[in-house]
Design a protein around this motif. Structure first.
Motif, short mmCIF file in Angstrom:
data_model
loop_
_atom_site.label_atom_id
_atom_site.label_comp_id
_atom_site.label_asym_id
_atom_site.label_seq_id
_atom_site.Cartn_x
_atom_site.Cartn_y
_atom_site.Cartn_z
N PRO A 227 0.69 -1.09 -0.10
CA PRO A 227 -0.04 -0.10 -0.11
C PRO A 227 0.76 1.52 -0.09
O PRO A 227 0.51 2.10 -0.68
CB PRO A 227 -0.90 -0.18 1.35
CG PRO A 227 -0.89 -1.67 1.65
CD PRO A 227 0.58 -2.19 1.01
N LYS A 228 2.03 1.35 0.78
CA LYS A 228 2.63 2.41 1.01
C LYS A 228 3.58 2.83 -0.49
O LYS A 228 3.90 3.87 -0.72
CB LYS A 228 3.91 2.42 1.69
CG LYS A 228 3.09 2.34 3.22
CD LYS A 228 4.00 2.49 4.43
CE LYS A 228 3.38 2.36 5.98
NZ LYS A 228 4.27 2.46 7.06
N GLU A 229 3.84 1.79 -1.35
CA GLU A 229 4.59 1.69 -2.63
C GLU A 229 3.83 2.18 -3.73
O GLU A 229 4.16 2.61 -4.72
CB GLU A 229 5.45 0.47 -2.93
CG GLU A 229 6.24 0.03 -1.84
CD GLU A 229 6.93 -1.49 -1.81
OE1 GLU A 229 7.80 -1.66 -1.99
OE2 GLU A 229 5.88 -2.42 -1.91
N GLU B 297 -0.44 9.86 -6.43
CA GLU B 297 -1.25 9.75 -5.41
C GLU B 297 -2.72 10.16 -5.68
O GLU B 297 -3.73 9.51 -5.15
CB GLU B 297 -0.82 11.19 -4.61
CG GLU B 297 0.55 10.83 -3.85
CD GLU B 297 0.33 10.04 -2.63
OE1 GLU B 297 -0.69 9.67 -2.31
OE2 GLU B 297 1.44 9.75 -1.91
#
Length: 259
Positions: free
Chosen positions: A223-225, A232
Motif C-alpha cells: 500500500p505504501k509503494e 497519489e
C-alpha cells in the motif's frame, strides 16, 4: 377452480391434435387446465413453462454476450478458465482473500452503483491474478456484465502502436478501458513508471472514477509503494467510497516447485 371445466374444443384445437382438457394442479402455482393431445401428452403448468422460456431466453442472450465479449475481455489463455472453485485456499489468508473476492463478485451490482474499487496487493505467486480473473469470469459468464483484463505494459504498448499506424486508435482503446463495467488492471508497478505511463493511467482511472465504474488493481507492491506506480491522485480515487484492500502476504505457491 370451478368444477365445470370447459371440455368443448374449437376446430383449431382439434386440428392441432387436442383431444381434451382436464383439471390439474401445480405445487407452486396451483390449479390450471391441462390440454391433452392425441399422443396422450398433457401440458404442464403454463406459469412454470413461462419461467422456463424466460430462463432459456436469458441463457441464449448470455451465450451471445459471452461470444461477443470474449475478444474484448482479452483474458490470457493461462487464466481464461480460472474460477473461485479451483483456487487453492489452504492458509487463513488465502481463505479470507477468496471469501472477499467471491463476495465482491456476488455483490457486484452494489459495488457497481458505488463505483467501489479493489486493491489486490502483495507477494508474487500468491494467486492475485487468479482471483481477479475469477471475478471477471464470473461477471461475464454468469451475469452478462462487461469485464476486461489488461496489464499496464499491454495498455502502453497498445496505445503506442496506434502512433505507428497500428490497428484502431487511441480514442477507441480509451473508450473500451474507461467504459467497461469492470477493469482488472494487472502488473501495476512491475516496471518503473514513466511520465507517459503515469499520465495514461490517470486518464484511465480518473475516467472510470468520473463514470463511477469499479477498477481492480493487481500489484506486487504494498500500500505504501503503490502511489509511486500510480500517482497519489489515482490511489486516492481508488480508495474512495470504501475501496477494498485485499493483502496477499503469504509465500508464493511457486516456491515449492522444483526447477
Amino acid at each position: 377452480m370451478p368444477s365445470d371445466v370447459k371440455n368443448h374444443l374449437s376446430g383449431i384445437e382439434r386440428r392441432l391434435g387436442v383431444v381434451g382438457k382436464e383439471h390439474a394442479k401445480c405445487k407452486v402455482h396451483g390449479d390450471y387446465i391441462a390440454v391433452i393431445r392425441e399422443s396422450g401428452e398433457r401440458t404442464g403448468c403454463p406459469n412454470c413453462r413461462e419461467k422456463e422460456r424466460a430462463e432459456e431466453e436469458r441463457l441464449r442472450k448470455l451465450e451471445q454476450f459471452v461470444c461477443a465479449h470474449r475478444s474484448r475481455a482479452k483474458i490470457p489463455r493461462r487464466f481464461e478458465g480460472k474460477t473461485f472453485a479451483d483456487y487453492s485456499a489452504k492458509a487463513e489468508g488465502q481463505r479470507k482473500a477468496l471469501e472477499i473476492c467471491a463476495g465482491y463478485a456476488a455483490d457486484f451490482g452494489d459495488h457497481l452503483k458505488a463505483g467501489r474499487c479493489m486493491l489486490m496487493l502483495g507477494k508474487v505467486g500468491t494467486g492475485k491474478t487468479h482471483l481477479a480473473v475469477a471475478i471477471a469470469n464470473f461477471l461475464i459468464h454468469e451475469r452478462g456484465i462487461s469485464a476486461i483484463y489488461r496489464t499496464v505494459g499491454g495498455i502502453i504498448d497498445e496505445i503506442r502502436s496506434t502512433y505507428d499506424g497500428g490497428k484502431g486508435g487511441e480514442a477507441e482503446i480509451m473508450k473500451i478501458l474507461v467504459g467497461s463495467d469492470l477493469l482488472v488492471l494487472d502488473e501495476v508497478g512491475a516496471t518503473k513508471a514513466t511520465d507517459f505511463e503515469l499520465a495514461t493511467l490517470f486518464r484511465i482511472i480518473n475516467g472510470r472514477y468520473e463514470q463511477c465504474l469499479p477498477t481492480i488493481i493487481v500489484s506486487n507492491l504494498g500500500p505504501k509503494e503503490l502511489p509511486a506506480a500510480l500517482g497519489e491522485r489515482c490511489v486516492d480515487r481508488l480508495r474512495e467510497n470504501g475501496g477494498i484492500l485485499v493483502p496477499f502476504d503469504w509465500e508464493s505457491a511457486r516456491s515449492g516447485v522444483k526447477a
